[in-house]
Write an enzyme that holds these catalytic residues in place. Structure first.
Site, PDB file in Angstrom:
ATOM      1  N   GLU A 143       0.419  -1.025   0.027  1.00  0.00           N
ATOM      2  CA  GLU A 143      -0.288  -0.024  -0.497  1.00  0.00           C
ATOM      3  C   GLU A 143       0.691   1.316  -0.220  1.00  0.00           C
ATOM      4  O   GLU A 143       0.568   2.632  -0.736  1.00  0.00           O
ATOM      5  CB  GLU A 143      -1.527  -0.068   1.228  1.00  0.00           C
ATOM      6  N   SER A 148     -47.168 -30.724  27.797  1.00  0.00           N
ATOM      7  CA  SER A 148     -46.268 -31.686  29.414  1.00  0.00           C
ATOM      8  C   SER A 148     -45.215 -31.247  29.977  1.00  0.00           C
ATOM      9  O   SER A 148     -45.652 -31.772  30.943  1.00  0.00           O
ATOM     10  CB  SER A 148     -46.959 -33.575  28.966  1.00  0.00           C
TER      11      SER A 148
END
Length: 719
Positions: A160, A426
């Site tokens: 870069e 249940s």
């Protein structure tokens, strides 16, 4: 010479004579005229040429003169070009200075410029300090330049900004190279921005490509170079730049792509990270692993060209297989992390700085939990038409030790453990039976299990199988619907709702008789939490995920206060309930859950098998499991005693490996509570005549159970 009269006028003479003729004559030539006379006609010259009085110039002289004129024309053109280039350069410089002045004037005064705070990171860790996840805008904590792998800054500078340490914020050489490349390629392919300029853009500016932004970027870059050192600039850049796939900063990116800290990144991994900066989204290994690898090899070549690495390092890094990352975070621990982020505002308000959240999750248990859910769906999912599952495990203090919100977090981030409301079936019955015990019944109280009709409603047992006269303990272990509805009639739906809320259910419950069969929706988290008092002796703890929150510097922002919580059910009731639900595991609907420890629990299956549950517990952990489908479609006949009980068994057996066996709290021996004898002895002036082996009076089938001797039950029930 005769003397001259001083008053004698000297007349000027034009045209003829010589300056030497007479000094006294004032001579004015043609060149002395203010306005030259009209040019004489060229005809006489032509006549002279015609008469031969004018000699012709030799041809050689004419040729030499032509060459001189040509040379003078080329150099003149060159000099003219240089001149106009200088002129244009001067005017261009003036124009550039004007633009800088114009756009610079629109910026705030440099004395007010300041680096904006980096978005705070939330570091979430497990009970042993191991990282669970990072959350926040960046998704990772800030890492010092001296802490991160040295390959990372080297790779970034190589690809870069190779002259990062030599330029002053703007790189004229790099800028010129970018201009030439763009002109040669007839397209904008390089920007020539330095790392300092990129940092300035990321910190202060919007991403649009305009002259104004570029000018401001340059000014800010110069300011950054004047204000901070090169290492500080590079560190800020690496901790803030976007690396794709939602990762900002090298720590977040390293965790995202490699599952490790930026401190441990290898050369090949650093090259991949640096390569992402050109196009983070397009080159992300989560999207295109091959493109990411090709770009990484360019970075490695650049590093070698600049002598940052040797040939052997290059060869090793080049041979490393391409990194393949998941499209999104994977791992069930991220359900836990998401829950933490939801709770933070209530605990500490807005997060304004980096913090560390110490949680209750045990990543070993979390791994067991995820494995149990995924294995059963992988093996049984297609066969039973079930696609999702959830698991929650809570210890006796209320600390959530594991939570799985679905089959795969990468596919769906919806947390079914704490957000999905489903009918418990249940699995809700323990609150019905507890309300009955609190009204004076016992586990061996008898009821008639037979078809029942209430108005137009006729609840049926599973497979429509009935057992006649059964004890409440048997009715609960076999999950008999008819007995549960009878008890609801006896104690009243309101008492059942009150019992459930008291134990830890937080959802709205409809107080009607069908609540006995679990028709009101709850989440797996709250249903599991409501079973914890059975496991810890009757106390409702504060269900919590967070132990402590500190700043990165160690300042404590929140500390969970460990308390047993209020007592919500009497010890004798806990003993009876544990005895009944232990029978569910040993010989009832949850036999598949047994793993050798004293355990109890309850299965649950809703209409058409849309939801299947098992919530069970030992003295150490209370764990709830749910299986079903997100769209509510029916499964192929799975019940709470099948996949949920199997998943519970897998998890609990692994979680209790090597842990000393502990009995469930309370004690019911099938007659009367062992605690009764102690209570009677404690009564002053009372002669002890009752025996714990004395038979308990039995209820009439289908009727209300008669109470034992009033004084004893009054003592037991606190009346």
């Amino acid at each position: 010479m005769a003397s001259r009269n001083r008053n004698t006028r000297i007349e000027p003479t034009f045209g003829g004579g010589s300056r030497d003729d007479d000094a006294s004559v004032f001579f004015v030539g043609e060149d002395d005229r203010a306005v030259p006379a009209a040019r004489k006609s060229k005809a006489p010259a032509r006549k002279k040429a015609a008469s031969g009085t004018t000699r012709r110039q030799p041809s050689g002289n004419r040729s030499r003169s032509g060459r001189q004129k040509k040379r003078r024309g080329f150099f003149g053109l060159l000099r003219g070009g240089v001149y106009w280039m200088m002129v244009m350069g001067i005017w261009g410089g003036i124009a550039a200075a004007g633009l800088v002045a114009f756009y610079g004037a629109q910026m705030p005064a440099a004395t007010t410029w300041a680096i904006p705070d980096r978005p705070p990171n939330v570091r979430i860790v497990a009970v042993n300090g191991q990282l669970v996840a990072n959350r926040g805008m960046t998704g990772g904590e800030a890492v010092g330049l001296h802490e991160m792998s040295p390959f990372i800054p080297q790779a970034v500078m190589a690809i870069e900004d190779r002259r990062f340490h030599s330029h002053f914020g703007v790189d004229p050489i790099g800028l010129a190279r970018a201009v030439v490349t763009n002109i040669a390629g007839a397209r904008f392919s390089q920007g020539g921005s330095t790392l300092t300029q990129q940092l300035a853009k990321n910190l202060f500016l919007k991403p649009e490509r305009t002259i104004e932004r570029k000018v401001q970027e340059v000014l800010l870059a110069l300011w950054l170079e004047q204000k901070y050192t090169k290492d500080q600039i590079l560190e800020m850049y690496l901790n803030r730049v976007y690396f794709g796939s939602g990762a900002y900063g090298v720590e977040a990116a390293s965790r995202r792509y490699f599952g490790k800290s930026a401190r441990d990144v290898s050369l090949s991994e650093a090259a991949l990270l640096a390569g992402l900066l050109k196009a983070p989204s397009r080159l992300s290994p989560a999207r295109d692993p091959q493109a990411a690898e090709q770009r990484a090899q360019l970075v490695l070549a650049a590093m070698r060209d600049q002598d940052m690495i040797g040939d052997s390092q290059l060869a090793t890094a080049m041979s490393t297989p391409a990194v393949r990352a998941t499209a999104y975070w994977t791992g069930s621990e991220h359900y836990f992390a998401d829950r933490i982020m939801e709770e933070l505002p209530q605990l500490i308000g807005e997060v304004r700085q980096d913090i560390v959240v110490e949680t209750t999750v045990d990543l070993v248990l979390q791994t067991y939990a995820e494995g149990s859910i995924r294995r059963l769906i992988d093996e049984e999912g297609k066969k039973h038409n079930v696609s999702q599952g959830a698991l929650v495990s809570i210890d006796a203090s209320g600390a959530v030790r594991a939570m799985v919100g679905g089959y795969d977090y990468a596919t769906s981030q919806f947390d079914r453990a704490s957000e999905a409301r489903r009918q418990p079936g249940s699995a809700f019955k323990p609150f019905v039976f507890m309300a009955a015990l609190e009204k004076g019944l016992f586990p061996d109280t008898m009821r008639n299990d037979a078809p029942i009709r209430i108005g137009k409603w006729a609840p049926r047992n599973y497979n429509e199988k009935y057992y006649g006269q059964v004890s409440l303990s048997t009715a609960l272990s076999k999950s008999l619907n008819s007995v549960a509805v009878q008890l609801a009639q006896e104690v009243g739906p309101a008492a059942i709702v009150e019992s459930a809320w008291r134990m830890g259910i937080e959802s709205d419950l409809t107080p009607n008789l069908s609540i006995a069969l679990g028709t009101s929706e709850v989440t797996p988290l709250e249903l599991t939490a409501a079973y914890v008092p059975f496991a810890n002796g009757g106390f409702r703890p504060d269900i919590h995920f967070v132990k402590r929150i500190t700043t990165a510097g160690g300042e404590v922002l929140y500390q969970h206060r460990s308390t047993s919580g209020p007592r919500v059910v009497r010890p004798e009731i806990v003993g009876m309930m544990n005895a009944m639900m232990a029978e569910t595991v040993s010989q009832g609907t949850a036999r598949r859950a047994a793993f050798g420890w004293p355990a109890a629990g309850k299965t649950g299956t809703t209409q058409n098998s849309r939801d299947a549950w098992f919530v069970g517990y030992t003295a150490n952990l209370t764990t709830g499991v749910w299986f079903g489908n997100d769209d509510g479609t029916a499964t192929k006949n799975i019940t709470g005693g099948s996949l949920p009980a199997a998943a519970w068994n897998d998890f609990m057996a692994a979680a209790h490996e090597g842990v000393p066996v502990a009995n469930l709290p309370g004690n019911w021996n099938g007659r009367v509570l062992s605690r009764v004898e102690d209570i009677l002895r404690a009564q002053p002036g009372t002669e002890h005549t009752a025996s714990i082996d004395a038979p308990t009076p039995q209820a009439e089938v289908g009727g209300q159970a008669p109470r034992p001797v009033g004084s004893i039950m009054d003592i037991i029930l606190g009346n």
